[in-house]
Structure formats: structure tokens, C-alpha cells
Design a protein around this motif. Structure first.
Motif, mmCIF file in Angstrom:
data_model
loop_
_atom_site.group_PDB
_atom_site.id
_atom_site.type_symbol
_atom_site.label_atom_id
_atom_site.label_comp_id
_atom_site.label_asym_id
_atom_site.label_seq_id
_atom_site.Cartn_x
_atom_site.Cartn_y
_atom_site.Cartn_z
ATOM 1 N N ALA A 18 69.107 46.567 50.258
ATOM 2 C CA ALA A 18 69.669 47.854 50.276
ATOM 3 C C ALA A 18 69.074 48.715 51.322
ATOM 4 O O ALA A 18 70.224 49.308 52.085
ATOM 5 N N MET A 35 79.834 50.543 45.223
ATOM 6 C CA MET A 35 78.452 50.775 44.119
ATOM 7 C C MET A 35 78.922 51.546 42.894
ATOM 8 O O MET A 35 78.082 51.974 41.906
ATOM 9 N N TRP A 37 80.689 50.492 40.600
ATOM 10 C CA TRP A 37 80.896 49.565 39.718
ATOM 11 C C TRP A 37 80.140 49.797 38.509
ATOM 12 O O TRP A 37 78.771 50.172 38.680
ATOM 13 N N ILE A 61 74.165 43.037 48.103
ATOM 14 C CA ILE A 61 73.700 44.307 47.402
ATOM 15 C C ILE A 61 74.569 44.575 46.219
ATOM 16 O O ILE A 61 74.087 44.822 45.058
ATOM 17 N N TRP A 62 75.847 44.314 46.232
ATOM 18 C CA TRP A 62 76.761 44.717 45.234
ATOM 19 C C TRP A 62 76.543 43.536 44.047
ATOM 20 O O TRP A 62 76.366 43.772 42.754
ATOM 21 N N ARG A 64 73.562 42.147 43.354
ATOM 22 C CA ARG A 64 72.322 42.669 42.720
ATOM 23 C C ARG A 64 72.755 43.919 41.666
ATOM 24 O O ARG A 64 72.112 43.826 40.625
ATOM 25 N N HIS A 65 73.512 44.892 42.159
ATOM 26 C CA HIS A 65 74.061 46.044 41.541
ATOM 27 C C HIS A 65 74.587 45.515 40.151
ATOM 28 O O HIS A 65 74.356 46.018 39.127
ATOM 29 N N ALA A 66 75.447 44.491 40.471
ATOM 30 C CA ALA A 66 76.439 44.359 39.308
ATOM 31 C C ALA A 66 76.048 43.072 38.576
ATOM 32 O O ALA A 66 76.758 42.574 37.386
#
Length: 262
Positions: A18, A35, A37, A61-62, A64-66
Motif C-alpha cells: 500500500a 478503501m 469498503w 491493495i483492495w 487485502r483490505h476486503a
């Protein structure tokens, strides 16, 4: 510059961390929207941008975030549907989207179960060659986010990142020199870094301004100064002070310029 045989080398894997993403301030909206989400207005988002704009990096990146799963291009449609019924998924410029039956089934599952579907693509969905109105209607419900053409800030950042991925140290003055002359495209930056890495490895020298000028002249001739002699002098500063014959405009084949020996 004499043509050189470029040695084979194993490329360093790109960093999708990120903190390493380079989008520029003008693309902050797309980043912030993803981000947000799980508070998306719709369970499907589509990121549109040119090659090299950072779509894959942003998708990673998304993911991993979600807690999303990035779907391989060769995964069978039924497996994708099964995963999408329980997990968020990413279709990164996926060929599955070219199959209308597969696209319809995946969109249906994503919108029914609302686990999240992120699609990356080069073209706006309105430009996709889609026959079925059912697919078009579902795509119109998706949030479309654009990664716009890069500004200078983004080009500088991307070039530094790509050189860092290759573990190459390049002076800021060299990066400034190149960015000022390259086309305003992420892909042009990627291509320049690839050429520079190969040339530096072949000549066993660092990426200097002289080498950068040679690469610009050989690979980006439509985006350099019209005065070829000025660029010749940048490649060979020792010729800047000499006889009047030395100062005559360079008329030869630019690709035949000798390599820098310094």
C-alpha cells in the motif's frame, strides 16, 4: 549508440504494498472510494484506466483490505461463481468478462450475495462489446472509478518505484531529465525503466543522464528535442568544446552514436 545485445535477467517482482502505490493526487478519489469498503453504494466497482495506471496495484491493495480473492484468468466459471457466493473477488482485466454467459452469472452472484466484486479494465463498460441487455443493466448499477492520465507527480513517483523494484539507484536529476521528455503515459515510464535496466546491465554501468539520453534517442525519437546535435552533446559532453567541425550539427544515424565510455 551502437546496438547492444541485452543479457537475459530475471525481473524483480513488483511491490504491491500500500505504501508503494503511485496514483497522484488527481486519482485520490478512486483510491478513497475503494478503501471505503464495505460501505460501497453498490457491491460491484469497476476501475478504468490505461495500461500501467496502477489498476492491478490498487486491486491488490483492495483485495487485502476486503479479504478478497484474486481470480486467475484460467479459473472455470463455476469455480468463480462458487467463490463469489462466499467471498469478495477481483477480476483484474479478466478474459472471463469477454464471455457474456460467464459475466452475467458472476455479476448476478456478486449482486445477490453482496460480498464485493472489483473489476479492472482499460475501457469504460459502456464501450464493451456486449449484446445482452441484462448484462448492460447490471453494469450500469456498478460504481465506475477512473484512474486518469498521470501528472508529473505521478510519473516521478512511478519511475522511482519501478527503479526501486529493480533495486536500481538513479539520481533525482536523471529522473527529472527523463520525465520532462517522455510521453505523459504510465506505459512509457514502464518501457523506459525496462530499457534502462537492460542497457545498464549490458554496459555494466549505472543509469546516468548520458545513458538516459541514449535511450531517449533510440526508443523515443518522437519525444525528444528536434536539435539532434544538442542531444548528441548530452550523450557526449566531451564534444561540447572542440573545433568548429566538432560543433557542426550531427547528421549521422542517431542509432549509430557511440556508447558512453565514462
Amino acid at each position: 549508440m551502437h546496438a547492444v545485445q541485452l543479457p537475459f535477467s530475471l525481473p524483480m517482482p513488483p511491490s504491491y504494498a500500500a505504501e508503494d502505490i503511485v496514483l497522484g493526487s488527481h486519482n485520490a478519489r478512486a483510491f478513497n472510494a475503494l478503501m471505503a469498503w464495505p460501505q460501497w453504494p453498490q457491491p460491484v466497482a469497476i476501475v478504468v484506466g490505461e495500461a500501467g495506471a496502477g489498476k492491478t496495484h490498487l486491486a491488490q491493495i483492495w483485495a487485502r483490505h476486503a479479504g478478497a480473492i484474486c481470480i486467475p484468468d484460467d479459473m472455470p466459471t463455476q469455480d468463480v461463481i462458487a467463490i463469489a457466493s462466499t467471498h469478495a473477488i477481483v477480476l483484474d482485466n479478466s478474459p472471463l468478462l469477454h464471455d457474456e454467459a460467464a459475466a452475467f452469472a458472476i455479476l448476478n452472484v456478486a449482486m445477490t450475495h453482496k460480498h464485493g466484486l472489483l473489476i479492472t479494465t482499460h475501457a469504460h463498460p459502456e464501450l464493451w462489446h456486449i449484446v445482452k441487455n441484462d448484462i448492460r443493466s447490471r453494469l450500469r448499477l456498478a460504481s465506475v472509478l477512473h484512474l486518469y492520465a498521470p501528472d508529473e507527480e505521478a510519473l516521478y513517483g512511478l519511475m522511482y518505484k519501478l527503479f526501486a523494484d529493480l533495486q536500481l539507484h538513479v539520481e533525482p536529476s536523471v529522473v527529472r531529465y527523463v520525465v520532462a521528455r517522455l510521453p505523459r503515459q504510465f506505459l512509457a515510464v514502464q518501457q523506459f525503466v525496462e530499457y534502462a535496466d537492460a542497457a545498464a546491465l549490458a554496459q555494466k554501468k549505472p543509469v546516468t543522464r548520458t545513458l538516459a539520453a541514449q535511450i531517449m534517442l533510440q526508443y523515443f525519437p518522437d519525444h525528444i528535442e528536434t536539435d539532434q546535435y544538442q542531444l548528441f552533446l548530452e550523450c557526449h559532453p566531451e564534444r561540447s568544446e572542440g573545433s568548429s567541425a566538432d560543433r557542426a550539427p550531427f547528421q549521422g544515424d542517431p542509432s549509430a552514436m557511440p556508447q558512453d565510455d565514462t
